[in-house]
Write a protein that holds these residues in place. Structure first.
Motif, PDB file in Angstrom:
ATOM      1  N   VAL A 118      -7.936 -13.024  16.205  1.00 48.19           N
ATOM      2  CA  VAL A 118      -7.362 -12.651  17.492  1.00 48.19           C
ATOM      3  C   VAL A 118      -7.049 -11.161  17.479  1.00 48.19           C
ATOM      4  O   VAL A 118      -6.790 -10.585  16.412  1.00 48.19           O
ATOM      5  CB  VAL A 118      -6.092 -13.484  17.786  1.00 48.19           C
ATOM      6  CG1 VAL A 118      -5.000 -13.189  16.781  1.00 48.19           C
ATOM      7  CG2 VAL A 118      -5.606 -13.295  19.215  1.00 48.19           C
ATOM      8  N   GLN A 119      -7.091 -10.543  18.630  1.00 49.17           N
ATOM      9  CA  GLN A 119      -6.740  -9.131  18.728  1.00 49.17           C
ATOM     10  C   GLN A 119      -5.225  -8.953  18.716  1.00 49.17           C
ATOM     11  O   GLN A 119      -4.476  -9.868  19.103  1.00 49.17           O
ATOM     12  CB  GLN A 119      -7.312  -8.528  20.003  1.00 49.17           C
ATOM     13  CG  GLN A 119      -8.819  -8.339  19.981  1.00 49.17           C
ATOM     14  CD  GLN A 119      -9.324  -7.570  21.187  1.00 49.17           C
ATOM     15  OE1 GLN A 119      -8.744  -7.648  22.264  1.00 49.17           O
ATOM     16  NE2 GLN A 119     -10.407  -6.830  21.004  1.00 49.17           N
ATOM     17  N   ALA A 120      -4.795  -7.786  18.288  1.00 47.75           N
ATOM     18  CA  ALA A 120      -3.366  -7.472  18.296  1.00 47.75           C
ATOM     19  C   ALA A 120      -2.807  -7.665  19.711  1.00 47.75           C
ATOM     20  O   ALA A 120      -3.445  -7.294  20.700  1.00 47.75           O
ATOM     21  CB  ALA A 120      -3.137  -6.046  17.835  1.00 47.75           C
ATOM     22  N   GLY A 121      -1.631  -8.279  19.761  1.00 41.91           N
ATOM     23  CA  GLY A 121      -1.009  -8.595  21.039  1.00 41.91           C
ATOM     24  C   GLY A 121      -1.337  -9.981  21.557  1.00 41.91           C
ATOM     25  O   GLY A 121      -0.716 -10.453  22.515  1.00 41.91           O
ATOM     26  N   GLY A 122      -2.312 -10.630  20.930  1.00 41.02           N
ATOM     27  CA  GLY A 122      -2.720 -11.955  21.352  1.00 41.02           C
ATOM     28  C   GLY A 122      -1.851 -13.059  20.791  1.00 41.02           C
ATOM     29  O   GLY A 122      -0.832 -12.807  20.129  1.00 41.02           O
ATOM     30  N   SER A 123      -2.267 -14.299  21.061  1.00 40.44           N
ATOM     31  CA  SER A 123      -1.496 -15.471  20.658  1.00 40.44           C
ATOM     32  C   SER A 123      -2.393 -16.509  19.982  1.00 40.44           C
ATOM     33  O   SER A 123      -3.593 -16.586  20.262  1.00 40.44           O
ATOM     34  CB  SER A 123      -0.837 -16.125  21.884  1.00 40.44           C
ATOM     35  OG  SER A 123       0.065 -15.253  22.514  1.00 40.44           O
ATOM     36  N   LEU A 124      -1.768 -17.298  19.118  1.00 40.95           N
ATOM     37  CA  LEU A 124      -2.399 -18.460  18.508  1.00 40.95           C
ATOM     38  C   LEU A 124      -1.347 -19.534  18.355  1.00 40.95           C
ATOM     39  O   LEU A 124      -0.155 -19.229  18.208  1.00 40.95           O
ATOM     40  CB  LEU A 124      -2.973 -18.124  17.118  1.00 40.95           C
ATOM     41  CG  LEU A 124      -4.288 -17.356  17.023  1.00 40.95           C
ATOM     42  CD1 LEU A 124      -4.568 -17.012  15.566  1.00 40.95           C
ATOM     43  CD2 LEU A 124      -5.436 -18.127  17.628  1.00 40.95           C
ATOM     44  N   ARG A 125      -1.786 -20.782  18.347  1.00 36.47           N
ATOM     45  CA  ARG A 125      -0.883 -21.881  18.036  1.00 36.47           C
ATOM     46  C   ARG A 125      -1.446 -22.661  16.872  1.00 36.47           C
ATOM     47  O   ARG A 125      -2.548 -23.205  16.951  1.00 36.47           O
ATOM     48  CB  ARG A 125      -0.671 -22.809  19.235  1.00 36.47           C
ATOM     49  CG  ARG A 125       0.430 -23.822  18.963  1.00 36.47           C
ATOM     50  CD  ARG A 125       0.745 -24.706  20.146  1.00 36.47           C
ATOM     51  NE  ARG A 125      -0.169 -25.825  20.277  1.00 36.47           N
ATOM     52  CZ  ARG A 125       0.152 -26.999  20.848  1.00 36.47           C
ATOM     53  NH1 ARG A 125       1.365 -27.174  21.341  1.00 36.47           N
ATOM     54  NH2 ARG A 125      -0.742 -27.951  20.945  1.00 36.47           N
ATOM     55  N   LEU A 126      -0.669 -22.721  15.812  1.00 37.00           N
ATOM     56  CA  LEU A 126      -1.045 -23.508  14.650  1.00 37.00           C
ATOM     57  C   LEU A 126      -0.442 -24.907  14.767  1.00 37.00           C
ATOM     58  O   LEU A 126       0.664 -25.074  15.279  1.00 37.00           O
ATOM     59  CB  LEU A 126      -0.551 -22.851  13.367  1.00 37.00           C
ATOM     60  CG  LEU A 126      -0.972 -21.398  13.115  1.00 37.00           C
ATOM     61  CD1 LEU A 126      -0.449 -20.927  11.763  1.00 37.00           C
ATOM     62  CD2 LEU A 126      -2.469 -21.236  13.211  1.00 37.00           C
ATOM     63  N   SER A 127      -1.189 -25.870  14.267  1.00 43.00           N
ATOM     64  CA  SER A 127      -0.706 -27.255  14.228  1.00 43.00           C
ATOM     65  C   SER A 127      -0.768 -27.757  12.794  1.00 43.00           C
ATOM     66  O   SER A 127      -1.630 -27.336  12.013  1.00 43.00           O
ATOM     67  CB  SER A 127      -1.559 -28.160  15.116  1.00 43.00           C
ATOM     68  OG  SER A 127      -1.522 -27.750  16.457  1.00 43.00           O
ATOM     69  N   CYS A 128       0.123 -28.670  12.476  1.00 41.84           N
ATOM     70  CA  CYS A 128       0.130 -29.292  11.155  1.00 41.84           C
ATOM     71  C   CYS A 128       0.366 -30.782  11.349  1.00 41.84           C
ATOM     72  O   CYS A 128       1.464 -31.196  11.752  1.00 41.84           O
ATOM     73  CB  CYS A 128       1.218 -28.688  10.283  1.00 41.84           C
ATOM     74  SG  CYS A 128       1.445 -29.531   8.704  1.00 41.84           S
ATOM     75  N   ALA A 129      -0.658 -31.564  11.082  1.00 36.70           N
ATOM     76  CA  ALA A 129      -0.557 -33.012  11.204  1.00 36.70           C
ATOM     77  C   ALA A 129      -0.171 -33.603   9.856  1.00 36.70           C
ATOM     78  O   ALA A 129      -0.831 -33.342   8.851  1.00 36.70           O
ATOM     79  CB  ALA A 129      -1.878 -33.591  11.681  1.00 36.70           C
ATOM     80  N   ALA A 130       0.891 -34.387   9.864  1.00 34.78           N
ATOM     81  CA  ALA A 130       1.430 -34.936   8.624  1.00 34.78           C
ATOM     82  C   ALA A 130       1.216 -36.435   8.550  1.00 34.78           C
ATOM     83  O   ALA A 130       1.233 -37.130   9.567  1.00 34.78           O
ATOM     84  CB  ALA A 130       2.921 -34.624   8.534  1.00 34.78           C
TER      85      ALA A 130
END
Length: 127
Positions: A12-24
């Motif tokens: 992703v470019q600086a200033g952008g967003s991501l959402r990480l997920s963790c399935a347990a």
């Protein structure tokens, strides 16, 4: 057997967003605190964010406070890390972790024995 599977990393470019997920899976996660660490090349693994077993308390590293948000969906046994205003220095492998002990505060350092770990997901932030 406890298993944690991360997803959502990427470029992703600086200033952008991501959402990480963790399935347990492997136990009743509603009784265990969960969190995220990250490790950049040549650096030790560092604490990023954590959420209490009840979901009512969250903790953040100073470097991400105000930009990252941790949350959990107990019904889905999933924890999320919403990352906004990303910076190049956020580039790292991000690891999901869960406290081994039930109803305990999340250990906010990698002490070699308090957590179960996921395999990690790469986050790369370009300038």
């Amino acid at each position: 057997q406890v298993q944690l599977v991360e997803s959502g990393g990427g470029l992703v470019q600086a200033g952008g967003s991501l959402r990480l997920s963790c399935a347990a899976s492997g136990r009743t996660f509603s009784s265990y605190a969960m969190g995220w660490f990250r490790q950049a090349p040549g650096k030790v693994r560092e604490f990023v964010a954590a959420i209490s077993w009840s979901g009512g308390i969250t903790y953040y590293a100073d470097s991400v406070k105000g930009r990252f948000t941790i949350s959990r969906d107990t019904a889905k046994n999933t924890v999320y890390l919403q990352m906004n205003s990303l910076k190049p220095e956020d580039t790292a492998v991000y690891y999901c972790a869960t406290e081994k002990r039930a109803r305990q505060r999340f250990t906010r350092r990698d002490d070699g024995g308090s957590h179960y770990w996921g395999q990690g997901t790469q986050v790369t932030v370009s300038k």
